[in-house]
Motif scaffolding. Structure first.
Motif, PDB file in Angstrom:
ATOM      1  N   LEU A  98       0.813  -1.219   0.000  1.00 43.80           N
ATOM      2  CA  LEU A  98       0.000   0.000   0.000  1.00 43.80           C
ATOM      3  C   LEU A  98       0.843   1.264   0.000  1.00 43.80           C
ATOM      4  CD1 LEU A  98      -2.780  -1.033   2.546  1.00 43.80           C
ATOM      5  CD2 LEU A  98      -2.997  -0.817   0.063  1.00 43.80           C
ATOM      6  N   LEU A  99       1.993   1.211   0.648  1.00 46.91           N
ATOM      7  CA  LEU A  99       2.838   2.398   0.754  1.00 46.91           C
ATOM      8  C   LEU A  99       3.727   2.631  -0.461  1.00 46.91           C
ATOM      9  CD1 LEU A  99       3.943   2.112   4.488  1.00 46.91           C
ATOM     10  CD2 LEU A  99       2.210   3.626   3.512  1.00 46.91           C
ATOM     11  N   THR A 100       3.985   1.604  -1.245  1.00 47.31           N
ATOM     12  CA  THR A 100       4.956   1.757  -2.319  1.00 47.31           C
ATOM     13  C   THR A 100       4.355   1.825  -3.711  1.00 47.31           C
ATOM     14  OG1 THR A 100       5.258  -0.635  -2.400  1.00 47.31           O
ATOM     15  CG2 THR A 100       6.810   0.630  -1.042  1.00 47.31           C
ATOM     16  N   SER A 101       3.063   1.583  -3.861  1.00 47.08           N
ATOM     17  CA  SER A 101       2.495   1.555  -5.200  1.00 47.08           C
ATOM     18  C   SER A 101       1.111   2.189  -5.232  1.00 47.08           C
ATOM     19  CB  SER A 101       2.407   0.113  -5.703  1.00 47.08           C
ATOM     20  OG  SER A 101       1.820   0.083  -6.980  1.00 47.08           O
ATOM     21  N   VAL A 106      -0.768  -4.157  -8.858  1.00 46.07           N
ATOM     22  CA  VAL A 106       0.421  -4.497  -8.071  1.00 46.07           C
ATOM     23  C   VAL A 106       0.051  -4.675  -6.603  1.00 46.07           C
ATOM     24  CG1 VAL A 106       2.659  -3.659  -7.306  1.00 46.07           C
ATOM     25  CG2 VAL A 106       1.995  -3.383  -9.682  1.00 46.07           C
ATOM     26  N   ILE A 107      -0.791  -3.796  -6.082  1.00 47.26           N
ATOM     27  CA  ILE A 107      -1.209  -3.908  -4.678  1.00 47.26           C
ATOM     28  C   ILE A 107      -1.927  -5.242  -4.450  1.00 47.26           C
ATOM     29  CG2 ILE A 107      -2.725  -2.942  -2.908  1.00 47.26           C
ATOM     30  CD1 ILE A 107      -2.070  -0.168  -4.113  1.00 47.26           C
ATOM     31  N   THR A 108      -2.795  -5.616  -5.370  1.00 44.98           N
ATOM     32  CA  THR A 108      -3.504  -6.893  -5.258  1.00 44.98           C
ATOM     33  C   THR A 108      -2.534  -8.069  -5.293  1.00 44.98           C
ATOM     34  OG1 THR A 108      -5.440  -5.946  -6.335  1.00 44.98           O
ATOM     35  CG2 THR A 108      -5.295  -8.346  -6.285  1.00 44.98           C
ATOM     36  N   LEU A 109      -1.580  -8.025  -6.216  1.00 48.63           N
ATOM     37  CA  LEU A 109      -0.606  -9.116  -6.312  1.00 48.63           C
ATOM     38  C   LEU A 109       0.267  -9.203  -5.061  1.00 48.63           C
ATOM     39  CD1 LEU A 109       0.400  -8.777 -10.049  1.00 48.63           C
ATOM     40  CD2 LEU A 109      -0.866 -10.654  -9.001  1.00 48.63           C
TER      41      LEU A 109
END
Length: 123
Positions: A98-101, A106-109
């Motif tokens: 959550l903090l990096t993207s 990408v968050i789901t993966l």
């Protein structure tokens, strides 16, 4: 014995092919930055798996070697310790996503990778 080896070899090849197809697909649909972040996250998942497994396996083996009659109890303790470690590590990895993207894919993966770490205590 040969049948078991054959089944393991087929499973290993199928796993490699599935990984190849999956990563080729992700490389096509994700941007360079998102794919790089995903690869970095896979590395972190590997590190998280090492943290979860820690030294619980060898310590459990030592405990069973010292007292073989406690084997079921030691197995339960090792699984419980790994589960506690997973409960600490999985949310941290999800928070990292959550903090990096900003990319929802990408968050789901990353969350799927993190949640998959819960399988470690039960192997």
């Amino acid at each position: 014995m040969f049948w078991d080896l054959w089944v393991l070899a087929i499973g290993h090849v199928a796993n490699l092919l599935a990984g190849l197809v999956g990563f080729a697909y992700l490389a096509r649909i994700l941007s360079r930055e998102s794919y790089g972040l995903l690869e970095y996250s896979i590395g972190l998942a590997g590190l998280a798996a090492i943290i979860i497994e820690g030294t619980t396996g060898p310590l459990g083996a030592i405990a069973v070697a010292r007292s073989p009659d406690r084997a079921p109890e030691v197995a339960a303790e090792v699984s419980f310790a790994r589960l506690l470690l997973a409960l600490a590590v999985v949310p941290l990895m999800g928070l990292y996503g959550l903090l990096t993207s900003n990319d929802p894919t990408v968050i789901t993966l990353i969350w799927l990778l993190a949640i998959s770490l819960f399988a470690i205590p039960f192997k």
